[in-house]
Scaffold this motif. Structure first.
Motif, short mmCIF file in Angstrom:
data_model
loop_
_atom_site.label_atom_id
_atom_site.label_comp_id
_atom_site.label_asym_id
_atom_site.label_seq_id
_atom_site.Cartn_x
_atom_site.Cartn_y
_atom_site.Cartn_z
N GLN A 1 17.26 -13.54 19.67
CA GLN A 1 16.93 -13.16 18.31
C GLN A 1 16.43 -11.72 18.33
O GLN A 1 15.55 -11.38 19.12
N LEU A 2 17.03 -10.87 17.51
CA LEU A 2 16.62 -9.48 17.40
C LEU A 2 15.96 -9.29 16.04
O LEU A 2 16.55 -9.60 15.01
N ILE A 3 14.72 -8.82 16.08
CA ILE A 3 13.99 -8.49 14.84
C ILE A 3 13.72 -6.99 14.89
O ILE A 3 13.22 -6.48 15.89
N ILE A 4 14.09 -6.30 13.83
CA ILE A 4 13.81 -4.87 13.70
C ILE A 4 12.96 -4.68 12.45
O ILE A 4 13.29 -5.20 11.38
N HIS A 5 11.87 -3.94 12.59
CA HIS A 5 10.96 -3.68 11.48
C HIS A 5 10.75 -2.17 11.38
O HIS A 5 10.50 -1.52 12.37
N THR A 6 10.87 -1.65 10.17
CA THR A 6 10.63 -0.23 9.94
C THR A 6 9.79 -0.05 8.68
O THR A 6 9.78 -0.92 7.82
N VAL A 7 9.09 1.07 8.62
CA VAL A 7 8.21 1.37 7.49
C VAL A 7 8.60 2.72 6.92
O VAL A 7 8.77 3.69 7.65
N ILE A 8 8.74 2.76 5.59
CA ILE A 8 9.09 4.01 4.89
C ILE A 8 7.94 4.36 3.97
O ILE A 8 7.47 3.52 3.21
N GLY B 1 0.78 -1.23 0.00
CA GLY B 1 0.00 0.00 0.00
C GLY B 1 0.81 1.28 0.00
O GLY B 1 0.63 2.13 0.87
N GLN B 2 1.72 1.44 -0.93
CA GLN B 2 2.55 2.64 -1.07
C GLN B 2 3.53 2.85 0.08
O GLN B 2 4.08 3.94 0.25
N ARG B 3 3.74 1.83 0.87
CA ARG B 3 4.70 1.90 1.98
C ARG B 3 5.70 0.76 1.81
O ARG B 3 5.34 -0.33 1.39
N TYR B 4 6.93 1.03 2.17
CA TYR B 4 7.99 0.03 2.05
C TYR B 4 8.36 -0.43 3.46
O TYR B 4 8.61 0.38 4.34
N HIS B 5 8.36 -1.74 3.62
CA HIS B 5 8.67 -2.36 4.91
C HIS B 5 10.05 -3.00 4.82
O HIS B 5 10.36 -3.64 3.81
N LEU B 6 10.84 -2.83 5.86
CA LEU B 6 12.14 -3.50 5.96
C LEU B 6 12.17 -4.22 7.30
O LEU B 6 11.76 -3.66 8.32
N ARG B 7 12.67 -5.45 7.27
CA ARG B 7 12.77 -6.23 8.49
C ARG B 7 14.09 -6.98 8.49
O ARG B 7 14.44 -7.64 7.51
N SER B 8 14.81 -6.84 9.59
CA SER B 8 16.05 -7.60 9.75
C SER B 8 15.89 -8.54 10.93
O SER B 8 15.10 -8.30 11.84
N GLN B 9 16.67 -9.62 10.88
CA GLN B 9 16.63 -10.62 11.92
C GLN B 9 18.04 -11.15 12.12
O GLN B 9 18.73 -11.47 11.15
N SER B 10 18.47 -11.20 13.39
CA SER B 10 19.81 -11.71 13.68
C SER B 10 19.88 -12.20 15.11
O SER B 10 18.99 -11.94 15.92
#
Length: 186
Positions: free
Chosen positions: A178-185, A91-100
């Protein structure tokens, strides 16, 4: 990577996957995957300012894995850090998610820094970024591995909403989390 929770990294079927990577993360791999992401964004005609935000957030998430991640193998073996990063559009938004994986010792300052960023307004994030960039509030011990802390500030500055994160134990990995980071642009 047996600790990877695939459903957390895979976009829903109504979302368009842009890019994903799972495996060893090093500076060379960040460069190569970053160029692949940049080419994919250009191919999809993503507006240049949004593409820059997605790209810079991707790079910072990847370097977060390098700087704070724990190796997947034995702790006494110095191997490249492993992790996952996914980028998708919804929906016109970009999601990024990292996991480590991260060390339990490093978890409290990382959690504290991420929670502090969640509590800042966009204006406060921009102000903090400028202060750190000009070294006015630089403290080498702000993060477990030193540094000015600009990576997470860059991600927060690019974000359309507060960074979401999760820290959870991984029983099969000797107390590592486990670290999960999620951001929305937008």
């Amino acid at each position: 990577m047996s600790w990877n929770v695939a459903h957390r990294m895979t976009p829903e079927s109504s979302e368009r996957e842009i890019f994903s990577y799972s495996g060893a993360v090093s500076a060379g791999i960040v460069g190569a995957t970053g160029e692949s992401l940049r080419a994919r964004l250009a191919m999809l005609n993503v507006e240049s300012q949004r593409a820059r935000k997605v790209f810079s957030s991707f790079v910072e998430l990847a370097y977060n894995i390098i700087h704070h991640g724990e190796p997947e193998g034995a702790r006494d073996v110095k191997i490249v850090r492993c992790g996952s990063i996914a980028v998708w559009e919804a929906g016109q938004r970009y999601h990024l998610r990292s996991q480590s994986l991260i060390s339990a010792v490093n978890a409290p300052p990382i959690r504290q820094r991420l929670q502090a960023l969640r509590d800042l307004t966009p204006e406060q994030i921009r102000f903090e970024f400028r202060l750190r960039l000009t070294n006015l509030q630089y403290a080498a011990d702000d993060s477990p591995n030193g540094g000015a802390g600009l990576g997470l500030l860059t991600i927060a500055r690019n974000a359309a909403e507060p960074i979401d994160f999760e820290l959870s134990p991984v029983p099969s990995h000797d107390g590592r989390l486990q670290l999960i980071i999620h951001t929305v642009i937008q």
